[in-house]
Write an enzyme that holds these catalytic residues in place. Structure first.
Site, PDB file in Angstrom:
ATOM      1  N   ASP A 228       0.850  -1.183   0.000  1.00  0.00           N
ATOM      2  CA  ASP A 228       0.000   0.000   0.000  1.00  0.00           C
ATOM      3  C   ASP A 228       0.890   1.240   0.000  1.00  0.00           C
ATOM      4  O   ASP A 228       1.867   1.295   0.751  1.00  0.00           O
ATOM      5  CB  ASP A 228      -0.863  -0.015   1.264  1.00  0.00           C
ATOM      6  CG  ASP A 228      -2.273   0.438   1.004  1.00  0.00           C
ATOM      7  OD1 ASP A 228      -2.441   1.555   0.500  1.00  0.00           O
ATOM      8  OD2 ASP A 228      -3.203  -0.320   1.331  1.00  0.00           O
TER       9      ASP A 228
ATOM     10  N   ASP B 250      -3.356   4.655  -2.244  1.00  0.00           N
ATOM     11  CA  ASP B 250      -4.482   5.149  -1.455  1.00  0.00           C
ATOM     12  C   ASP B 250      -5.012   6.468  -2.027  1.00  0.00           C
ATOM     13  O   ASP B 250      -4.226   7.365  -2.371  1.00  0.00           O
ATOM     14  CB  ASP B 250      -3.978   5.373  -0.023  1.00  0.00           C
ATOM     15  CG  ASP B 250      -5.081   5.547   0.981  1.00  0.00           C
ATOM     16  OD1 ASP B 250      -5.824   4.576   1.208  1.00  0.00           O
ATOM     17  OD2 ASP B 250      -5.204   6.661   1.543  1.00  0.00           O
TER      18      ASP B 250
ATOM     19  N   GLU C 258      -6.640   3.476  -5.972  1.00  0.00           N
ATOM     20  CA  GLU C 258      -7.937   3.483  -5.287  1.00  0.00           C
ATOM     21  C   GLU C 258      -8.682   4.743  -5.718  1.00  0.00           C
ATOM     22  O   GLU C 258      -8.241   5.855  -5.427  1.00  0.00           O
ATOM     23  CB  GLU C 258      -7.755   3.501  -3.759  1.00  0.00           C
ATOM     24  CG  GLU C 258      -9.095   3.400  -3.053  1.00  0.00           C
ATOM     25  CD  GLU C 258      -9.141   4.000  -1.658  1.00  0.00           C
ATOM     26  OE1 GLU C 258     -10.004   3.593  -0.877  1.00  0.00           O
ATOM     27  OE2 GLU C 258      -8.330   4.901  -1.351  1.00  0.00           O
TER      28      GLU C 258
ATOM     29  N   HIS D 276     -11.468  -3.395   3.115  1.00  0.00           N
ATOM     30  CA  HIS D 276     -11.525  -3.111   4.545  1.00  0.00           C
ATOM     31  C   HIS D 276     -12.373  -1.889   4.871  1.00  0.00           C
ATOM     32  O   HIS D 276     -12.530  -1.553   6.039  1.00  0.00           O
ATOM     33  CB  HIS D 276     -10.096  -2.917   5.061  1.00  0.00           C
ATOM     34  CG  HIS D 276      -9.399  -1.769   4.390  1.00  0.00           C
ATOM     35  ND1 HIS D 276      -9.100  -1.770   3.045  1.00  0.00           N
ATOM     36  CD2 HIS D 276      -8.975  -0.564   4.866  1.00  0.00           C
ATOM     37  CE1 HIS D 276      -8.523  -0.627   2.721  1.00  0.00           C
ATOM     38  NE2 HIS D 276      -8.427   0.113   3.804  1.00  0.00           N
ATOM     39  N   ASP D 277     -12.879  -1.216   3.855  1.00  0.00           N
ATOM     40  CA  ASP D 277     -13.665  -0.014   4.101  1.00  0.00           C
ATOM     41  C   ASP D 277     -15.173  -0.240   4.005  1.00  0.00           C
ATOM     42  O   ASP D 277     -15.952   0.630   4.387  1.00  0.00           O
ATOM     43  CB  ASP D 277     -13.274   1.084   3.087  1.00  0.00           C
ATOM     44  CG  ASP D 277     -11.859   1.580   3.313  1.00  0.00           C
ATOM     45  OD1 ASP D 277     -11.413   1.572   4.475  1.00  0.00           O
ATOM     46  OD2 ASP D 277     -11.199   1.962   2.328  1.00  0.00           O
TER      47      ASP D 277
HETATM   48  C1  NOJ Z   1      -8.639   4.779   1.956  1.00  0.00           C
HETATM   49  C2  NOJ Z   1      -8.337   3.601   2.819  1.00  0.00           C
HETATM   50  O1  NOJ Z   1      -8.764   2.431   2.175  1.00  0.00           O
HETATM   51  C3  NOJ Z   1      -9.016   3.841   4.144  1.00  0.00           C
HETATM   52  O2  NOJ Z   1      -8.994   2.714   4.974  1.00  0.00           O
HETATM   53  C4  NOJ Z   1      -8.384   5.030   4.816  1.00  0.00           C
HETATM   54  O3  NOJ Z   1      -9.091   5.344   5.990  1.00  0.00           O
HETATM   55  C5  NOJ Z   1      -8.387   6.245   3.898  1.00  0.00           C
HETATM   56  N1  NOJ Z   1      -8.041   5.945   2.555  1.00  0.00           N
HETATM   57  C6  NOJ Z   1      -7.400   7.265   4.384  1.00  0.00           C
HETATM   58  O4  NOJ Z   1      -6.090   6.802   4.160  1.00  0.00           O
END
Ligand code: NOJ
Length: 533
Positions: free
Chosen positions: A100, A202, A265, A327-328
């Protein structure tokens, strides 16, 4: 002549959230040595690449997405030696390792920010986004943080506000500053030289903010209690035209190394998402396609519409990809139910494009129940309903106390999901009808049938409303994927061919020959059928 494809085009990506995969030292938190111990499982399963969420030194305000040092490992996860051992062992097993990269923000405890905040004259002041207060002393504009509240934090010491699009402990870097770019490109080189196979970047579409700091429009209809990240349109904080130059610079750096993958992302509607491939396919290889994560309703017609629209929108030469979970967001089996989650996995692994899924989804893991007092996630601080902790519960390896994730008697950092005694690797490996057996079979079919990885895709009309049916074809070999997205039996009458052989049913209980002009899909059944010509 057959076209040569890269490993990241034919392979599948498995996301590991390191805190929750395997705890090797009994502190209740997963670590690198734990992942290395479990690589045998991933090799057995048949995945091609692991994407590792951040493992760098971090105060853990956002569980590793707040990085205090980009070129080391947090002691909680191990050491650089442990990282090298993981990389070496993964490569020995023919598994690629994607790390990441979090360029939008650092931790407020990163040396760069400590220096930047020390005074207005600091040599690193301009590395972050500092602004004077508005005339009334309040924040410089109306921008809100993804985690709720203003995106601006006042710094008493220097009398200015700094921008944080996420937690207050995650100040945004100023990517308009060439020194920031140079420092971050050194970070990319550090990991590339170490041998990683690529990056997942990210919030890549958020790296540049409006130079005039104009107010964002509020989203009509948003009310307190709705997800904080949906409060505003990111008109001036996201998807700014200048971001493409930065991405091109990063990509050209990555391209100096062989066969590395660059994944972004990006949460944007498909037409805008496509811009991130770059005009000359010179930006990200794979702009994450989150349509399945974002679908408001899981139905055959909505799924078909999104796949067809995406296929049509892809620029010439661009490689597709599909993401089932991360994970989000809530886990797939919790979002659409366990029966349809099997269909979703067949869909993911038979569509054209690189599939990514989230650890444990191959078991049918569901979101854990996390009592508010055990929640950690900053996104849930104003409203526990938006906490991402439930989808981050520990991997379920066996039925023992601790689920094989941690030692019996140790409290894991997040509670185990209640179903771990029957939803786990050990139980499912021994069950020929389990979710895990289905995923393993899908992966091995995907590996052995070229039409499924590199063949063409055509969706079919004239099927029942609740079914999504498509053909994957390569060099005269045709496979039909027929998915029943409902809880009722469906009768199909296809006139494309007369007969076919069921290679795999999501129920794992048939390998029969079927008359395609008249065949039945049971409730919640998906079938992969080899068409006889
Ligand atoms: C995206 C990530 O997937 C998430 O988990 C994170 O909180 C935010 N970006 C900030 O880095």
């Amino acid at each position: 002549m057959a076209q040569m494809h890269k490993w990241w085009q034919t392979g599948v990506v498995y996301q590991i959230y390191p805190r929750s995969f395997m705890d090797s030292n009994g502190d209740g938190v997963g670590d690198l040595a734990g992942i290395t111990q479990r690589l045998g499982y991933l090799e057995w399963l048949g995945i091609d690449a692991v994407w590792l969420s951040p493992v760098y030194p971090s105060p853990m305000a956002d569980f590793g997405y707040d990085i205090a040092n980009y070129t080391d490992i947090d002691p909680l996860f191990g050491t650089l030696n442990d990282f090298d051992a993981l990389l070496h062992e993964a490569h020995r097993r023919n598994i690629k390792l994607i790390v990441d990269f979090v360029p939008n923000h650092t931790s407020d405890e990163h040396d760069w920010f400590v220096e930047s905040r020390s005074s207005r004259e600091s040599s690193k002041r301009d590395w972050y986004i500092w602004r004077d207060p508005a005339a009334d002393g309040g924040p410089p504009n109306n921008w809100t943080s993804f985690f709720g509240g203003s995106a601006w934090q006042f710094d008493e010491g220097s009398g200015q506000y700094y921008l944080h699009m996420f937690d207050v402990k995650q100040p945004d870097l100023n990517w308009r500053n060439p020194e920031v770019r140079a420092a971050m490109y050194d970070v990319l080189r550090f990991w590339l030289d170490r041998g990683v196979d690529g990056f997942r970047v990210d919030v890549i579409w958020m790296m540049i903010k409006d130079a005039q700091f104009r107010d964002n429009p509020n989203r009509p209809g948003w009310k307190p209690g709705d997800p904080p990240y949906a409060r505003q349109e990111g008109r001036y904080t996201e998807n700014q035209p200048e971001v493409h130059d930065v991405i091109k610079e990063m990509r050209s750096l990555v391209d100096r190394y062989d066969e590395r993958v660059f994944i972004g992302e990006i949460y944007l509607p498909v037409p805008q998402l496509m811009h991130y491939y770059g005009h000359s396919l010179d930006e990200v290889h794979l702009p994450f396609n989150f349509q399945f994560i974002e679908l408001a309703t899981w139905s055959a017609s909505t799924i078909r519409a999104c796949v067809d629209m995406y296929e049509k929108a892809l620029p010439e030469g661009a490689w597709p990809n599909w993401v089932l979970g991360n994970h989000d967001r809530s886990r797939i089996a919790s979002r659409i139910g366990k029966e349809q989650a099997r269909i979703a996995h067949m869909l993911l692994l038979t569509l054209r494009g690189t599939p990514t899924w989230y650890y444990g989804d191959e078991l049918g893991m569901q979101d854990a129940v996390v009592p508010p007092e055990m929640m950690h996630d900053p996104q849930g601080k104003d409203n526990p309903q938006h906490s991402r902790d439930p989808q981050r519960s520990p991997m379920q390896w066996n039925s023992q106390p601790g689920a094989g994730f941690t030692q019996p008697g140790v409290t894991s950092w997040l509670p185990l999901s209640q179903d771990y005694q029957h939803v786990n690797v050990q139980v499912e490996q021994d069950d020929e009808h389990s979710y895990l057996t289905l995923v393993k079979k899908l992966l091995s079919l995907r590996q052995s049938i070229p039409a499924l990885t590199t063949g063409s895709y055509t969706s079919l009309d004239g099927v029942p409303d609740d079914c999504f049916v498509y053909i994957r074809e390569q060099e005269g070999k045709r496979y039909l994927v027929a998915l029943n997205c409902s809880g009722q039996e469906q009768q199909l009458h296809l006139d494309h061919a007369r007969q076919g052989n069921v290679v795999l049913s999501t129920f794992l209980d048939r390998n029969d020959q079927v008359e395609l002009t008249n065949f039945v899909l049971r409730a919640n059944e998906g079938c992969l059928i080899e068409i006889d010509d």
